[in-house]
Scaffold this active site. Structure first.
Site, mmCIF file in Angstrom:
data_model
loop_
_atom_site.group_PDB
_atom_site.id
_atom_site.type_symbol
_atom_site.label_atom_id
_atom_site.label_comp_id
_atom_site.label_asym_id
_atom_site.label_seq_id
_atom_site.Cartn_x
_atom_site.Cartn_y
_atom_site.Cartn_z
ATOM 1 N N HIS A 96 0.826 -1.220 0.000
ATOM 2 C CA HIS A 96 0.000 0.000 0.000
ATOM 3 C C HIS A 96 0.851 1.257 0.000
ATOM 4 O O HIS A 96 0.349 2.357 0.257
ATOM 5 C CB HIS A 96 -0.962 -0.008 1.196
ATOM 6 C CG HIS A 96 -1.999 -1.079 1.090
ATOM 7 N ND1 HIS A 96 -2.707 -1.541 2.161
ATOM 8 C CD2 HIS A 96 -2.412 -1.808 0.026
ATOM 9 C CE1 HIS A 96 -3.537 -2.499 1.763
ATOM 10 N NE2 HIS A 96 -3.367 -2.694 0.483
ATOM 11 N N CYS A 122 5.592 8.612 -9.092
ATOM 12 C CA CYS A 122 5.011 9.050 -10.362
ATOM 13 C C CYS A 122 3.911 8.062 -10.757
ATOM 14 O O CYS A 122 4.146 6.840 -10.789
ATOM 15 C CB CYS A 122 6.092 9.071 -11.455
ATOM 16 S SG CYS A 122 5.394 9.391 -13.095
ATOM 17 N N CYS A 143 5.219 6.368 -14.390
ATOM 18 C CA CYS A 143 6.355 5.422 -14.521
ATOM 19 C C CYS A 143 6.737 4.745 -13.202
ATOM 20 O O CYS A 143 7.666 3.948 -13.156
ATOM 21 C CB CYS A 143 7.572 6.145 -15.105
ATOM 22 S SG CYS A 143 8.311 7.363 -13.990
HETATM 23 N N1 APR Z 1 -0.826 -7.017 17.528
HETATM 24 C C1 APR Z 1 -1.286 -7.714 16.451
HETATM 25 N N2 APR Z 1 -2.474 -7.464 15.857
HETATM 26 C C2 APR Z 1 -3.227 -6.489 16.393
HETATM 27 C C3 APR Z 1 -2.829 -5.728 17.518
HETATM 28 C C4 APR Z 1 -1.572 -6.027 18.086
HETATM 29 N N3 APR Z 1 -1.107 -5.366 19.156
HETATM 30 N N4 APR Z 1 -3.822 -4.838 17.796
HETATM 31 C C5 APR Z 1 -4.793 -5.037 16.888
HETATM 32 N N5 APR Z 1 -4.449 -6.028 16.054
HETATM 33 C C6 APR Z 1 -5.169 -6.584 14.902
HETATM 34 C C7 APR Z 1 -6.660 -6.390 14.920
HETATM 35 O O1 APR Z 1 -7.292 -7.469 15.607
HETATM 36 C C8 APR Z 1 -6.989 -6.452 13.421
HETATM 37 O O2 APR Z 1 -7.218 -7.793 13.010
HETATM 38 O O3 APR Z 1 -4.718 -5.865 13.764
HETATM 39 C C9 APR Z 1 -5.716 -5.934 12.758
HETATM 40 C C10 APR Z 1 -5.868 -4.539 12.170
HETATM 41 O O4 APR Z 1 -6.820 -4.649 11.141
HETATM 42 P P1 APR Z 1 -7.120 -3.374 10.230
HETATM 43 O O5 APR Z 1 -7.298 -2.178 11.100
HETATM 44 O O6 APR Z 1 -8.198 -3.781 9.277
HETATM 45 O O7 APR Z 1 -5.748 -3.117 9.447
HETATM 46 P P2 APR Z 1 -5.233 -3.867 8.155
HETATM 47 O O8 APR Z 1 -5.640 -5.298 8.153
HETATM 48 O O9 APR Z 1 -3.791 -3.550 8.021
HETATM 49 O O10 APR Z 1 -6.035 -3.091 6.994
HETATM 50 C C11 APR Z 1 -5.677 -3.381 5.672
HETATM 51 O O11 APR Z 1 -7.060 -1.575 4.916
HETATM 52 O O12 APR Z 1 -7.695 0.478 5.502
HETATM 53 C C12 APR Z 1 -6.951 -0.191 4.597
HETATM 54 O O13 APR Z 1 -5.028 0.501 3.470
HETATM 55 C C13 APR Z 1 -5.534 0.236 4.745
HETATM 56 O O14 APR Z 1 -3.552 -1.135 4.795
HETATM 57 C C14 APR Z 1 -4.858 -0.992 5.326
HETATM 58 C C15 APR Z 1 -5.766 -2.130 4.859
#
Ligand code: APR
Length: 262
Positions: free
Chosen positions: A131, A139, A142
């Site tokens: 991401h 850019c 490219c």
């Molecule tokens: N250690 C490990 N996991 C954790 C912790 C921790 N201390 N605290 C929370 N979590 C877990 C939550 O249970 C959840 O499953 O981290 C996860 C976070 O999930 P999201 O907030 O959905 O984040 P992510 O999965 O990275 O989202 C993916 O969505 O919003 C877009 O581009 C954004 O990269 C992001 C993508």
């Protein structure tokens, strides 16, 4: 398929990484929670509190790139707090444990959904930022990338010195295609992997969420590190139910112990 929970899970995760021919990792916002950056979803999530942001960032950027840049640079704008949190954040024990696993040869690549640069600061060498990275600009023609501070912002939107294309933050906006270079790298890594350590992600956003499924479909091992259940919990071979900053160092220590290098 036997799924290991709790203490057995730490040993099972370490053993799976040691057994694997090509282990990789997929990380999400949960990795950076213990660095002070809240996740998006689940307990304490930014969107759990404030609702989801508009899902058309890419469309808005293309419609008026100058306005998009002005909003991003606005010192009073909504992005300011996020940028301040990102600038203040430092890698936590979970990031450092992934670097250690890489140094032990137990991670061939880390694919991260995080844009906070913390894996890179921690020293992860084989890293694919699916991401993007908030400290870079890219850019859109490219895919050339520069550190944000190297780009003159006296004229907005800034243009690529290689091809004249529009520059934007390397952070992938909602609706924006994942840049082909990094997407191809992530898919290649998942095709090569026979084990994937999935830490700190709700595993709900594609194409990143497809990577563990790709490994599963080729009969690889899925290890999940997360304090809560996710879309993957039911199909993971090993579930380490806890925070990454605690679980990942324990997995690295168990791997050192099993490998006799403790
Ligand atoms: N250690 C490990 N996991 C954790 C912790 C921790 N201390 N605290 C929370 N979590 C877990 C939550 O249970 C959840 O499953 O981290 C996860 C976070 O999930 P999201 O907030 O959905 O984040 P992510 O999965 O990275 O989202 C993916 O969505 O919003 C877009 O581009 C954004 O990269 C992001 C993508």
């Amino acid at each position: 398929m036997t799924t290991f929970f709790e203490d057995d899970a730490i040993e099972a995760a370490a053993a799976a990484l040691l057994r694997a021919r090509y282990p990789i990792a997929l990380t999400g916002a949960g990795l950076s929670v213990e660095s002070g950056i809240p996740p998006f979803r689940g307990p304490g999530g930014l969107w759990t509190k404030h609702g989801e942001p508009p899902m058309n960032g890419w469309e808005l950027f293309l419609a008026d790139p100058e306005l998009a840049w002005r909003k991003r640079l606005d010192p009073q704008g909504p992005m300011r707090e996020l940028f301040e949190r990102l600038a203040a954040a430092r890698p936590n024990a979970g990031h450092l444990a992934l670097v250690e696993l890489e140094e032990m040869g137990l991670l061939r690549c880390t694919v991260t959904q995080n844009i906070d640069d913390l894996h890179r600061i921690a020293g992860q060498r084989e890293l694919a930022e699916i991401h993007g990275n908030a400290t870079l600009v890219r850019c859109i023609e490219c895919a050339a990338r520069w550190p944000r501070e190297e780009i003159a912002l006296d004229v907005l939107p800034p243009l690529c010195t290689h091809c004249g294309g529009l520059l934007k933050s390397d952070t992938v906006s909602f609706g924006e295609p994942i840049p082909p270079d990094v997407l191809e790298r992530c898919q290649r890594e998942a095709r090569s992997a026979d084990c994937i350590l999935v830490a700190g992600t709700s595993a709900t956003v594609y194409p990143a969420a497809a990577l563990p499924i790709e490994v599963l479909q080729r009969r690889g091992t899925v290890i999940e590190v997360n304090p809560y259940d996710t879309e993957l919990t039911g199909v993971a071979h090993v579930v380490v139910r806890g925070p990454a900053g605690d679980a990942l160092p324990r997995i690295a220590a168990a791997a050192r112990r099993i490998a006799g290098t403790a």
